[in-house]
Design a protein around this motif. Sequence first.
Motif, PDB file in Angstrom:
ATOM      1  N   GLU A  73      19.771 -39.947   6.762  1.00 26.50           N
ATOM      2  CA  GLU A  73      19.630 -38.775   7.462  1.00 26.50           C
ATOM      3  C   GLU A  73      19.018 -39.143   8.726  1.00 26.50           C
ATOM      4  O   GLU A  73      18.945 -38.545   9.809  1.00 26.50           O
ATOM      5  CB  GLU A  73      19.474 -37.472   6.914  1.00 26.50           C
ATOM      6  N   ASN A  74      17.733 -40.027   8.579  1.00 22.93           N
ATOM      7  CA  ASN A  74      16.768 -40.574   9.512  1.00 22.93           C
ATOM      8  C   ASN A  74      17.235 -41.477  10.342  1.00 22.93           C
ATOM      9  O   ASN A  74      17.017 -42.576  10.369  1.00 22.93           O
ATOM     10  CB  ASN A  74      15.637 -40.656   8.837  1.00 22.93           C
ATOM     11  N   GLY A  92      16.374 -42.038  13.399  1.00 21.29           N
ATOM     12  CA  GLY A  92      15.248 -42.655  14.127  1.00 21.29           C
ATOM     13  C   GLY A  92      14.639 -43.781  13.457  1.00 21.29           C
ATOM     14  O   GLY A  92      14.539 -44.752  14.142  1.00 21.29           O
ATOM     15  N   LEU A  93      14.595 -43.563  12.146  1.00 22.82           N
ATOM     16  CA  LEU A  93      14.167 -44.842  11.347  1.00 22.82           C
ATOM     17  C   LEU A  93      15.156 -45.946  11.378  1.00 22.82           C
ATOM     18  O   LEU A  93      14.863 -47.078  11.653  1.00 22.82           O
ATOM     19  CB  LEU A  93      13.813 -44.354   9.927  1.00 22.82           C
ATOM     20  N   ILE A 130      15.936 -38.723  19.339  1.00 16.83           N
ATOM     21  CA  ILE A 130      16.208 -39.033  17.867  1.00 16.83           C
ATOM     22  C   ILE A 130      14.873 -39.539  17.138  1.00 16.83           C
ATOM     23  O   ILE A 130      14.497 -39.096  16.178  1.00 16.83           O
ATOM     24  CB  ILE A 130      17.100 -40.080  17.796  1.00 16.83           C
ATOM     25  N   CYS A 131      14.097 -40.539  18.015  1.00  9.36           N
ATOM     26  CA  CYS A 131      12.693 -41.171  17.386  1.00  9.36           C
ATOM     27  C   CYS A 131      11.649 -40.230  17.233  1.00  9.36           C
ATOM     28  O   CYS A 131      11.088 -40.001  16.269  1.00  9.36           O
ATOM     29  CB  CYS A 131      12.649 -42.573  18.166  1.00  9.36           C
ATOM     30  N   SER A 166      12.427 -37.638  14.576  1.00  2.78           N
ATOM     31  CA  SER A 166      12.078 -38.333  13.222  1.00  2.78           C
ATOM     32  C   SER A 166      10.436 -38.539  12.793  1.00  2.78           C
ATOM     33  O   SER A 166       9.899 -38.073  11.976  1.00  2.78           O
ATOM     34  CB  SER A 166      12.337 -39.725  12.869  1.00  2.78           C
ATOM     35  N   LYS A 201       8.962 -35.112  12.054  1.00  6.79           N
ATOM     36  CA  LYS A 201       9.022 -34.532  10.593  1.00  6.79           C
ATOM     37  C   LYS A 201       8.122 -35.464   9.633  1.00  6.79           C
ATOM     38  O   LYS A 201       8.101 -35.069   8.231  1.00  6.79           O
ATOM     39  CB  LYS A 201      10.488 -34.718  10.183  1.00  6.79           C
ATOM     40  N   LEU A 202       7.440 -36.434  10.062  1.00  5.96           N
ATOM     41  CA  LEU A 202       6.449 -37.183   9.136  1.00  5.96           C
ATOM     42  C   LEU A 202       5.519 -36.231   8.420  1.00  5.96           C
ATOM     43  O   LEU A 202       5.109 -35.451   9.044  1.00  5.96           O
ATOM     44  CB  LEU A 202       5.723 -38.436  10.009  1.00  5.96           C
ATOM     45  N   THR A 261      17.563 -33.508  16.858  1.00  6.78           N
ATOM     46  CA  THR A 261      18.899 -33.754  16.015  1.00  6.78           C
ATOM     47  C   THR A 261      19.645 -34.558  16.579  1.00  6.78           C
ATOM     48  O   THR A 261      19.934 -34.453  17.786  1.00  6.78           O
ATOM     49  CB  THR A 261      19.301 -32.249  15.879  1.00  6.78           C
ATOM     50  N   THR A 320      14.917 -44.074   0.522  1.00  6.42           N
ATOM     51  CA  THR A 320      15.072 -43.762   1.879  1.00  6.42           C
ATOM     52  C   THR A 320      15.327 -44.945   2.700  1.00  6.42           C
ATOM     53  O   THR A 320      16.144 -45.460   3.398  1.00  6.42           O
ATOM     54  CB  THR A 320      14.276 -42.718   2.665  1.00  6.42           C
ATOM     55  N   THR A 342      18.359 -47.357   4.120  1.00  5.92           N
ATOM     56  CA  THR A 342      18.212 -47.780   5.438  1.00  5.92           C
ATOM     57  C   THR A 342      18.686 -49.122   5.482  1.00  5.92           C
ATOM     58  O   THR A 342      19.405 -49.507   6.484  1.00  5.92           O
ATOM     59  CB  THR A 342      16.797 -47.019   6.261  1.00  5.92           C
TER      60      THR A 342
END
Length: 455
Positions: free
Chosen positions: A171-172, A174-175, A249-250, A253, A256-257, A276, A389, A393
């Motif tokens: 879902e991340n 950005g990562l 997007i980045c 992300s 939310k860290l 989002t 996660t 990825t």
Amino acid sequence: MLDILILLVLVAGIVLVTARWKVSPVLALLGAALLGAFAYRIPVADIVTTITTAFGGTLGNIGLVILFGTMIGVLLERSGAAIAMAEALIRLIGTRFPTLTMTVIGFFVSIPVFCDSGYVILNSLRKAITLRTGVSTLATSVALMTGLYATHTLVPPTPGPLAAASNLGVENLGLLIGIGLPVAAVAALAGMLYANRFLHTKLPPITTGGDDMDTPEAEQTYEELRAGYGRLPHAFAAFMPILVPLLLICFGSIAKLPGRPFGEGVPFEIIGFVGTPVIALMLGLVVAASLLRGNGKLDTFNSQIDEAIRVSAPILLITAAGAAFGAVLAASPLMDVLGDSLSGLGIGLAVPFLIAAALKTAQGSSTVAMVTTSALVAPLLDSIGLGSTMGATLSVLAVGAGAMVVSHANDSYFWVVSRLSGIPVATAYRSLTVATAIEGTAAFAAIYVLGLFLL
């Protein structure tokens, strides 16, 4: 053993009907899902629910992201923004190192634009640089091809990585983008270094016999192509439809860290909302629409959006059908068998890479290889040590690396590059096909090294 044999038959069937008989991958994947459900003795009452739930859920999760990403790509292509980006990079890098220039141009243009379309758009520019620098057509062709391919399979919002991310529960984004870009840079660099060996290689003439294709008809010169777009967008404006969604997007992300770098409350909610993927790409679409010029902009916008919908529809359906196939496999006893077998081998990230490479080589489509592989691998992540996660990825990127290996006669991209560049088929096998093998292997090597530190 029987469960594994059933899987091999199903995958071989998908490859056979799509590659040899040209059956739609959507029907092939759905047919494999239905046959697999019966073969694995899934209760009849659960078969339809399993298939339709996965199909609809995937469209709901990733459908709008793929749709908006495709729309941005079409607008950039049709507005001349892709040419504007290429010219800006030429001004920045120059033409002293033509393979580097073509690699970098392909790398950036293919983030939103399909690699096939990107090569068609940039081929006249490639020819102009080839003539200006006096290097071989083969060198600039390989450099542009591999530069486009790198981000096409590794960096969202290209549909392949998005579909794989959806299937593997990443879902991340950005990562994924943050790791995917440097991995793609390694792959592109490997392609460029290989292209340099052809700097002074003279191409043999194309023949019309055997498997060789006819020489393409006379094409537009670069000047004619450029003039056809009218006044090109400013370089800054041309890059914005790519940069805006990627940065949003980045940032979303990062917000939310743990520790909330951008704070809590309203700022967190705003950054989280615009970060989002759906909203970020929607804003990127608004920026891309601003590039349209001249009279009748609304009609032009509407026609290009219609085209984007036609382009994205098969990808959406393939992605959803692949998820349905994966859901059937996940509900079968096969996953326990494979999990026990693969966990003992300790090869981790090599599993998605090798499966994707085998499927890509067998049936030609990178997108189909990524969708099918990610659906196959998703239930196995925990058992092969990739359930975190970061593991998921890196698995997406391993699938993308495998989906480069290798491009040959069953891949439309192989023919786009060889035909437009005037490369005989025998020479294309020795150069283009080998280049994609090197590029995909280099990408996986980078992913494997990252895995040593991040997993």
